[in-house]
Design a protein around this motif. Sequence first.
Motif, PDB file in Angstrom:
ATOM      1  N   VAL A 280       0.738  -1.137  -0.050  1.00 30.04           N
ATOM      2  CA  VAL A 280       0.000   0.121   0.035  1.00 30.04           C
ATOM      3  C   VAL A 280       0.905   1.196   0.185  1.00 30.04           C
ATOM      4  CG1 VAL A 280      -1.536   1.457   1.253  1.00 30.04           C
ATOM      5  CG2 VAL A 280      -1.936  -1.285   1.130  1.00 30.04           C
ATOM      6  N   ASP A 281       0.581   2.122  -0.990  1.00 29.13           N
ATOM      7  CA  ASP A 281       1.346   3.483  -0.913  1.00 29.13           C
ATOM      8  C   ASP A 281       0.472   4.437  -0.341  1.00 29.13           C
ATOM      9  OD1 ASP A 281       3.536   2.333  -2.377  1.00 29.13           O
ATOM     10  OD2 ASP A 281       2.440   2.599  -4.169  1.00 29.13           O
ATOM     11  N   VAL A 282       1.161   5.204   0.799  1.00 26.85           N
ATOM     12  CA  VAL A 282       0.480   6.124   1.382  1.00 26.85           C
ATOM     13  C   VAL A 282       1.060   7.376   1.420  1.00 26.85           C
ATOM     14  CG1 VAL A 282      -0.790   4.579   2.762  1.00 26.85           C
ATOM     15  CG2 VAL A 282       1.315   5.469   3.587  1.00 26.85           C
ATOM     16  N   ARG A 283       0.254   8.622   1.705  1.00 23.04           N
ATOM     17  CA  ARG A 283       1.092  10.147   1.691  1.00 23.04           C
ATOM     18  C   ARG A 283       0.472  10.347   3.138  1.00 23.04           C
ATOM     19  NH1 ARG A 283       2.530  14.288  -1.537  1.00 23.04           N
ATOM     20  NH2 ARG A 283       2.119  12.798  -3.287  1.00 23.04           N
ATOM     21  N   LEU A 284       1.714  11.041   4.024  1.00 24.28           N
ATOM     22  CA  LEU A 284       1.238  11.550   5.395  1.00 24.28           C
ATOM     23  C   LEU A 284       1.157  13.028   5.308  1.00 24.28           C
ATOM     24  CD1 LEU A 284       3.067   8.756   5.711  1.00 24.28           C
ATOM     25  CD2 LEU A 284       2.657   9.377   7.903  1.00 24.28           C
ATOM     26  N   SER A 285       0.477  13.676   6.012  1.00 21.57           N
ATOM     27  CA  SER A 285       0.277  15.057   6.175  1.00 21.57           C
ATOM     28  C   SER A 285      -0.342  15.524   7.548  1.00 21.57           C
ATOM     29  CB  SER A 285      -0.613  15.918   5.036  1.00 21.57           C
ATOM     30  OG  SER A 285      -2.062  15.250   5.141  1.00 21.57           O
ATOM     31  N   GLY A 286      -0.001  16.781   8.002  1.00 23.87           N
ATOM     32  CA  GLY A 286      -0.613  17.250   9.132  1.00 23.87           C
ATOM     33  C   GLY A 286      -1.399  18.505   9.024  1.00 23.87           C
TER      34      GLY A 286
ATOM     35  N   ILE B 128       5.427   6.884   1.580  1.00 25.05           N
ATOM     36  CA  ILE B 128       5.944   5.566   2.000  1.00 25.05           C
ATOM     37  C   ILE B 128       5.137   4.596   1.119  1.00 25.05           C
ATOM     38  CG2 ILE B 128       6.782   6.400   3.895  1.00 25.05           C
ATOM     39  CD1 ILE B 128       4.817   4.630   5.628  1.00 25.05           C
ATOM     40  N   ARG B 129       5.973   3.176   0.955  1.00 32.21           N
ATOM     41  CA  ARG B 129       5.105   2.105   0.684  1.00 32.21           C
ATOM     42  C   ARG B 129       5.315   1.035   1.852  1.00 32.21           C
ATOM     43  NH1 ARG B 129       5.692  -0.929  -5.109  1.00 32.21           N
ATOM     44  NH2 ARG B 129       4.193   0.860  -5.492  1.00 32.21           N
ATOM     45  N   VAL B 130       4.154   0.585   2.313  1.00 38.49           N
ATOM     46  CA  VAL B 130       3.980  -0.262   3.232  1.00 38.49           C
ATOM     47  C   VAL B 130       3.829  -1.673   2.761  1.00 38.49           C
ATOM     48  CG1 VAL B 130       2.860  -0.834   5.453  1.00 38.49           C
ATOM     49  CG2 VAL B 130       3.049   1.526   4.771  1.00 38.49           C
ATOM     50  N   PRO B 131       4.598  -2.657   2.873  1.00 36.79           N
ATOM     51  CA  PRO B 131       4.561  -4.042   2.352  1.00 36.79           C
ATOM     52  C   PRO B 131       3.313  -4.700   2.878  1.00 36.79           C
ATOM     53  CG  PRO B 131       6.862  -3.641   2.842  1.00 36.79           C
ATOM     54  CD  PRO B 131       6.073  -2.494   3.580  1.00 36.79           C
TER      55      PRO B 131
ATOM     56  N   ARG C 293       3.984  -3.474   9.380  1.00 36.71           N
ATOM     57  CA  ARG C 293       3.780  -2.173  10.043  1.00 36.71           C
ATOM     58  C   ARG C 293       4.994  -1.136   9.761  1.00 36.71           C
ATOM     59  NH1 ARG C 293       4.190  -2.346  16.012  1.00 36.71           N
ATOM     60  NH2 ARG C 293       6.288  -1.909  15.885  1.00 36.71           N
ATOM     61  N   ALA C 294       4.645   0.110   9.444  1.00 38.23           N
ATOM     62  CA  ALA C 294       5.845   0.939   9.231  1.00 38.23           C
ATOM     63  C   ALA C 294       5.633   2.096  10.455  1.00 38.23           C
ATOM     64  CB  ALA C 294       5.838   1.575   7.719  1.00 38.23           C
ATOM     65  N   ASP C 295       6.884   2.438  11.013  1.00 34.06           N
ATOM     66  CA  ASP C 295       6.834   3.562  11.732  1.00 34.06           C
ATOM     67  C   ASP C 295       7.473   4.744  11.196  1.00 34.06           C
ATOM     68  OD1 ASP C 295       7.802   1.224  14.347  1.00 34.06           O
ATOM     69  OD2 ASP C 295       5.739   1.815  13.665  1.00 34.06           O
ATOM     70  N   ILE C 296       6.721   5.805  11.156  1.00 36.15           N
ATOM     71  CA  ILE C 296       7.589   7.197  10.531  1.00 36.15           C
ATOM     72  C   ILE C 296       7.425   8.174  11.605  1.00 36.15           C
ATOM     73  CG2 ILE C 296       6.914   8.731   8.739  1.00 36.15           C
ATOM     74  CD1 ILE C 296       4.967   5.878   8.708  1.00 36.15           C
TER      75      ILE C 296
ATOM     76  N   VAL D 216      -3.471  10.289   7.001  1.00 38.33           N
ATOM     77  CA  VAL D 216      -2.841   9.361   6.047  1.00 38.33           C
ATOM     78  C   VAL D 216      -3.704   8.993   5.003  1.00 38.33           C
ATOM     79  CG1 VAL D 216      -1.638   7.011   5.954  1.00 38.33           C
ATOM     80  CG2 VAL D 216      -1.394   8.408   7.963  1.00 38.33           C
ATOM     81  N   ARG D 217      -3.117   8.946   3.734  1.00 42.32           N
ATOM     82  CA  ARG D 217      -4.150   8.625   2.385  1.00 42.32           C
ATOM     83  C   ARG D 217      -3.501   7.677   1.569  1.00 42.32           C
ATOM     84  NH1 ARG D 217      -8.479  11.965   1.069  1.00 42.32           N
ATOM     85  NH2 ARG D 217      -7.662  13.636   2.345  1.00 42.32           N
ATOM     86  N   ASP D 218      -4.226   6.824   1.049  1.00 39.84           N
ATOM     87  CA  ASP D 218      -3.674   6.021   0.081  1.00 39.84           C
ATOM     88  C   ASP D 218      -4.177   6.519  -1.359  1.00 39.84           C
ATOM     89  OD1 ASP D 218      -6.256   5.391  -0.378  1.00 39.84           O
ATOM     90  OD2 ASP D 218      -6.150   3.215   0.433  1.00 39.84           O
ATOM     91  N   GLY D 219      -3.693   5.602  -2.457  1.00 41.69           N
ATOM     92  CA  GLY D 219      -3.848   6.088  -3.747  1.00 41.69           C
ATOM     93  C   GLY D 219      -5.269   6.193  -4.227  1.00 41.69           C
TER      94      GLY D 219
END
Length: 284
Positions: free
Chosen positions: A68-74, A86-89, A93-96, A117-120
């Motif tokens: 899953v490809d996601v974009r993070l914002s605040g 990031i791409r999460v396999p 779990r991915a820690d950012i 967090v938003r995916d494609g």
Amino acid sequence: MSYPTRAARAVCLSFLALLCAAPAATAADEGWSVAPAGGGRPSFYAEGAPGTALRDTVSVTNRTSHPVDVRLSGTGVPVTFADAEIRVPARTRADIPFTVAVPERAAPGDRPGSIVVRDGDGRSESVPLLLRIGGPELSALTVEKVAVRGDRITYDLVNRGTTDLVPTLSVHVDGVFGTLLDRAPRTLEVELPPGRRLHLTEPWPDRPALDAVDVRLTVSATGGARDTARASARFVPWGGVAAGGALAVGTAALAVVRRRRRPRTPEPARESAREQAELTGAAT
């Protein structure tokens, strides 16, 4: 083994296989999720003084069978991520890590925000973030650039403190022969955040046409904030002055014309005067 026995055993094995596969399918259908790293926290909390940088970590868990490809914002507060895309396999779990920067001139108090967090595919999840800004509360303001422009008084208000202000304004104007305007303090319908400048206007529809005035504006707010600024102005009815000047010029021009048209008295001839003198001498 008889056929009915074999058939029954096959049905049982199929049923057990379905039971075993059901949790995996349910987990795959859960998709991905986001939460504060470490577990046990429903939201983020950060506290610091102006100018500090606060760090935390967000976890994105992918329970699906594909990356899953996601974009993070605040939102609401200034947030910087170690990696905003990031791409999460699958089943990982991915820690950012991220940093919350407290603005230098931020007012003390709480600021709500969130980590998004938003995916494609357009799906998004968010976690609340509360930023508590410490430091002393200071109430201060200045009144600047006071001027009289037509039928209004213009001025600027600047918040020099660390708290939001709702200012109160009083206006006093003196002319040559005494007070022309004296407005009691009243609360303005504006809110002035720390560091903000506002350009405001005070109406004065009945100002004099001919006078020299001194304007004084006094602004105050809760917490002891107070400032006074002054300005001077001269009012001259230029239309009347222009008409008077034109009349004076016209009168002078008419006098010149009349003087030029007036007939001149002829001077006695010099020859006649000389002859008269000679005759007089001869008689003597």
